[in-house]
Scaffold this active site. Sequence first.
Site, PDB file in Angstrom:
ATOM      1  N   HIS A   1      26.098  50.489   2.562  1.00 58.02           N
ATOM      2  CA  HIS A   1      25.077  50.031   1.857  1.00 58.02           C
ATOM      3  C   HIS A   1      25.170  49.942   0.490  1.00 58.02           C
ATOM      4  O   HIS A   1      24.082  50.410  -0.197  1.00 58.02           O
ATOM      5  CB  HIS A   1      24.023  50.938   2.353  1.00 58.02           C
ATOM      6  CG  HIS A   1      22.536  49.930   2.776  1.00 58.02           C
ATOM      7  ND1 HIS A   1      21.978  50.157   4.028  1.00 58.02           N
ATOM      8  CD2 HIS A   1      21.711  49.375   1.920  1.00 58.02           C
ATOM      9  CE1 HIS A   1      21.121  49.248   3.980  1.00 58.02           C
ATOM     10  NE2 HIS A   1      20.639  48.843   2.631  1.00 58.02           N
TER      11      HIS A   1
ATOM     12  N   TYR B   1      15.941  44.977  10.396  1.00 58.05           N
ATOM     13  CA  TYR B   1      15.931  46.326  10.626  1.00 58.05           C
ATOM     14  C   TYR B   1      14.769  46.545  11.597  1.00 58.05           C
ATOM     15  O   TYR B   1      13.859  45.692  11.841  1.00 58.05           O
ATOM     16  CB  TYR B   1      15.164  46.716   9.307  1.00 58.05           C
ATOM     17  CG  TYR B   1      16.068  47.035   8.056  1.00 58.05           C
ATOM     18  CD1 TYR B   1      16.790  48.100   8.188  1.00 58.05           C
ATOM     19  CD2 TYR B   1      15.622  46.291   6.956  1.00 58.05           C
ATOM     20  CE1 TYR B   1      17.634  48.269   6.997  1.00 58.05           C
ATOM     21  CE2 TYR B   1      16.721  46.571   5.880  1.00 58.05           C
ATOM     22  CZ  TYR B   1      17.421  47.444   5.965  1.00 58.05           C
ATOM     23  OH  TYR B   1      18.044  47.814   4.846  1.00 58.05           O
TER      24      TYR B   1
ATOM     25  N   THR C   1      21.197  46.520  10.811  1.00 59.75           N
ATOM     26  CA  THR C   1      21.579  47.361   9.900  1.00 59.75           C
ATOM     27  C   THR C   1      20.998  48.750  10.535  1.00 59.75           C
ATOM     28  O   THR C   1      19.872  49.060  10.842  1.00 59.75           O
ATOM     29  CB  THR C   1      20.994  47.286   8.507  1.00 59.75           C
ATOM     30  OG1 THR C   1      21.336  45.869   8.125  1.00 59.75           O
ATOM     31  CG2 THR C   1      21.230  48.352   7.452  1.00 59.75           C
TER      32      THR C   1
END
Lengths: 363, 363, 363, 363
Positions: free
Chosen positions: D260, D136, D162
């Site tokens: 997700h 991230y 992500t």
Amino acid sequence: MVYSIVPPQLFSVEDYEKSSVKHMDHTAWSYLVGGSADEITADKNKCAFDEIQLQTQVLRDFAGANTRLNLLGSTLPFPILLAPVAWHKLFHPDGELATVQAASAIGAGMVVSTQSSVLLEDVAENATKPLWFQLYIQPDRMFTAELVKRAEQAGYKALVLTIDAPISGVRNREQRVNFHLPQGISSVNLAGMKRPAVHNASLLESPLFSGQLESIPTWQDIEWLKSITSLPIIVKGITSVADVEQAITLGVNGLIVSNHGGRVLDTLPSTIELLPGIAEQVAGRVPILLDSGIRRGTDILKALALGASAVMIGRPYIYALSVAGAVGVVHLLNILRAELEAAMVLTGCRTLYEIDRSLLWKS
Amino acid sequence: MVYSIVPPQLFSVEDYEKSSVKHMDHTAWSYLVGGSADEITADKNKCAFDEIQLQTQVLRDFAGANTRLNLLGSTLPFPILLAPVAWHKLFHPDGELATVQAASAIGAGMVVSTQSSVLLEDVAENATKPLWFQLYIQPDRMFTAELVKRAEQAGYKALVLTIDAPISGVRNREQRVNFHLPQGISSVNLAGMKRPAVHNASLLESPLFSGQLESIPTWQDIEWLKSITSLPIIVKGITSVADVEQAITLGVNGLIVSNHGGRVLDTLPSTIELLPGIAEQVAGRVPILLDSGIRRGTDILKALALGASAVMIGRPYIYALSVAGAVGVVHLLNILRAELEAAMVLTGCRTLYEIDRSLLWKS
Amino acid sequence: MVYSIVPPQLFSVEDYEKSSVKHMDHTAWSYLVGGSADEITADKNKCAFDEIQLQTQVLRDFAGANTRLNLLGSTLPFPILLAPVAWHKLFHPDGELATVQAASAIGAGMVVSTQSSVLLEDVAENATKPLWFQLYIQPDRMFTAELVKRAEQAGYKALVLTIDAPISGVRNREQRVNFHLPQGISSVNLAGMKRPAVHNASLLESPLFSGQLESIPTWQDIEWLKSITSLPIIVKGITSVADVEQAITLGVNGLIVSNHGGRVLDTLPSTIELLPGIAEQVAGRVPILLDSGIRRGTDILKALALGASAVMIGRPYIYALSVAGAVGVVHLLNILRAELEAAMVLTGCRTLYEIDRSLLWKS
Amino acid sequence: MVYSIVPPQLFSVEDYEKSSVKHMDHTAWSYLVGGSADEITADKNKCAFDEIQLQTQVLRDFAGANTRLNLLGSTLPFPILLAPVAWHKLFHPDGELATVQAASAIGAGMVVSTQSSVLLEDVAENATKPLWFQLYIQPDRMFTAELVKRAEQAGYKALVLTIDAPISGVRNREQRVNFHLPQGISSVNLAGMKRPAVHNASLLESPLFSGQLESIPTWQDIEWLKSITSLPIIVKGITSVADVEQAITLGVNGLIVSNHGGRVLDTLPSTIELLPGIAEQVAGRVPILLDSGIRRGTDILKALALGASAVMIGRPYIYALSVAGAVGVVHLLNILRAELEAAMVLTGCRTLYEIDRSLLWKS
């Protein structure tokens, strides 16, 4: 308003709905949640949103992001208005006074019902933001004209003319619990109005067609209404494109796509199904609002993507009103507002004006 | 008839259905509500109406609104007829006498079954409105001819020829409760009729094809029937367009789109699905009625929008008969009548002749 | 066989299914009713029939009506065969002897499984009607050849070669109840056969691909099989049209559209969905049978309308076997036979050869 | 690892899911299984696979069959990777150390989360197979750069970036159980990172748009990331084809079709619905992986048939981790691997490269 006393275990409209059961009289609750007949439309209003699929847009810049909109000359901080609902005192002792306190605090548009349980003037006096007044044209047209004048004088900025309920729907759920207004709650705005004599149809007469429809409103009443007021007129409850055209021809200033929360005629389509066809017909000539079925921020995004400028919520804020009064209404609006913003971030929309059909996934 | 003794807590057909469970013997109830095999068609008859969506037309004028219709030379105050149902005494001690009292009081058309539990002459004698007689062509054609003559002499105005049940359906629900007629209830109109000898098929023979189908009716029986009566003949139970054409060629005076309430062949389409194709084939040459699945005023509106002149109800009025006798039947008819008028107001139809496909919403 | 001792409260396949729970060991019941993985295909096999809608043809003449058919040179009184099912002794102490007694009594075709719990010779000895033998090609091809020779010598009239289960399916339901054959029940036909050594795959090896697939049958085995027998070969379990073509090219004598009752690969289409495409490809060159999901006479009618010459039932007759032995199997066959004839009468079909797609209603 | 201590009564992912309820704290379980808002997407991820129908190919030769694939320069024995999941210590005391032990034992690819509860270096040290690191991009870009450098130095072979969760989803299920990390469990990789000051929005401010979005990643961060690392970058979470094109233009090395697990934006399509459109756009330029909803070997087969090179599983291996630690994870992977091989045998695919759309049945 002490915002911190908001119920700590409520995180969604659904949470408020479930909680409200414990905060209302059962007959009031039945009146609120019920729809017409088999409640097919009332249910579909919600499910139809679930079937529309979104798609994300990633890695956008959000500098300056906001949810502001201009609507009939006013600026609103977010596109969620409080729809007209009758008799708020059924749900909270402060009635519409609590609701208007919440709307003013957070800056939400609010539409006060003809059938409010607090005088329209008293509601207006407690508002710090502009209000709209919802009008049912009454059999007594003189009284109706006076009502319009009172709304004008109290400072209301627009009239929302409800035209989809000239008669009451087939409200079996209400009938089964024998719903009636308790002592002390009434349509105070209508006090003193002449009502047509009740006609008890005999077995050989039509139950409805024997006289009681003489004074229901027609298209001519729109012209009459325009002749007695200079307020903008927003027509609520059109579902067919032919009627859209007639309304625009007569000069209305806005339309609300609504099926009255599924409370009048059952097996109407959900409003989100109706919206695209109506938006196509309107073609931007007047703003469109939508109500009936909004429960999530994603629902709002979808309505805007399909042509609405803003949405109205009805039952959801009444759930919150019953649970926690003005504080609850503010909290509920903030939940929806935060959900809408989350949906905008995830679909890559910096402002409401970037929301369009490209967000909807087509299989 | 003291109409005020109507059950106060019943507001819809569904309410009567639920209440009827307590007013009937369980085997009679199973006989009534059951359908063929897995009851897929019986269920679909109802659901299929729910999936058809209406659209409103607003702000129309309703001066002179009514639900009158002309049907085969008679004027009816509303387009709901009582379908033929066998043995009303199973459901109320007064049987068909209570039903005809209700039909006459409110002016509803009624079709008396060949298998009525009260003599067709006695039913007719208690009627103040014209009746129709439902006919099953019996293996004994002589007896059948006599039955037709009796119906004529008793003043019946039309014959409803049921042609979709030459054999009994796969009625598992009835079998599981071991349904049979109780003492004192029988098909009194058929007393004294010769019945074919029962053939017990051996294991190596066809269960049905070994003899018992010799006397089932064929298209030639329609010609024969026309030769022995001058009453109009309405054929009940056609589902294919080829059969529609043959029936019209043979000169029948009307058609009833029916699947026998889902009681004969399972997995037939619902009648409201069948109606448009049949109406297109008929092209106005004879009037069309529809039964099977009508539970709401909106269902009636949809049937008329798709080509029916009127509808028939079966189980619904039997529910009401069992709960409150003639008073119940009148009440139930008034519920449907009021629901139909409400639906007409909300879709902008002043008379039945304004009801057409434009009321149905297409996505 | 005393047919009157048939259970008096059972009127449908579903009734037998429900009753069978009480007549079987729970692990045997789980083995029987279970499907592969999530049982999506097993369920869909049944539901898919329900979604096909029929239409009636009325007022036809039924003189000479029958359900006879010719299939691979034999005449059958009705188009329902008993599909191969392993180990009937799991469900009734007499095992396949009871089943063959029933099949012979009523004249039904029967396919005996390679995995029967009674020797194929003993089953044949008790048959008064021709039987077919179901063959799994075993890893030991010599033993397989001997099995074929034994079937020929015992008088079996055809081989049903099952080709859709070279490996066992993902049978979670069986695993969860730890299903295994009880003492005294085994695949007696395979006694003495050499079995490949079990290979316990290590973590770094493929669970299935590490050796155990060496001896699974291929298209070449069909040629080999034809070289060692003159019996007709019917291939069971093809679902793709490319494989249909290959099978016909290799000279097979018939096809059975089957997904093994949903027991091998989950999320295959239902067989009734597969049938039309396969029938189109076959174009009448060989007869087609269908199994998996038949529970009603209307299901049989639909399979024939879409291109099958006959159907096979599996679980249904085992339910009946467990409940009432041979008598139960006869009764169950008679139920289906009577339902089929009822469906033929109501759709206007005098013989199987009049059943075609025109009976299926298209919306 | 003593593989024989695997739970004897668990045969499918679903079995592990059910069992896991007893092995987790209720709040951790709610965190794991929950999705965003009404969990429509979370549910649909699974159901959408069930609606895709396969067709068999029979009698193929399986000599040399295998499930090997090349992915970004590595060879994997089977196409199932362990998706990044935060804080494994919530589910098992050994946390990511148990998971990596299982992955190494069986040879599965594993993606370690930025939010792992064991230091990324410690996980790497216990791996005998190459790992990928999930990233991230943090508000603190300096810290992010350092994190990337640490992953490189620890030997990670790729970065999985992500990009579909710049903000947390509407996680009502988590909120309702008041989920928070217990003492002793934290995102240890992020220790010491500067976090932006929390801004408590007033009622008149946007809940999300008032400042907290300043540092969310944009497309420019991909360019930046490429400038600071030479590891391959695989972007996870794209659902629109326009974003696919932009990602490829910027030179990413792979894409993961993911929503997700339905945890961020509700009412997104299932990933298996999204895959075909994305695969068409990618047109083979980079490999595609898919996660969200894989529960069966047939699901893997379908993903590969529609364009994925491999799949990732998330919740399933966490269920197994909670039930039986590393042994459970190995067992679960072996279940899926065996199911995949069974599906390949039954659809006639000898290698992954024979899996294509021809296996999917079209009605």
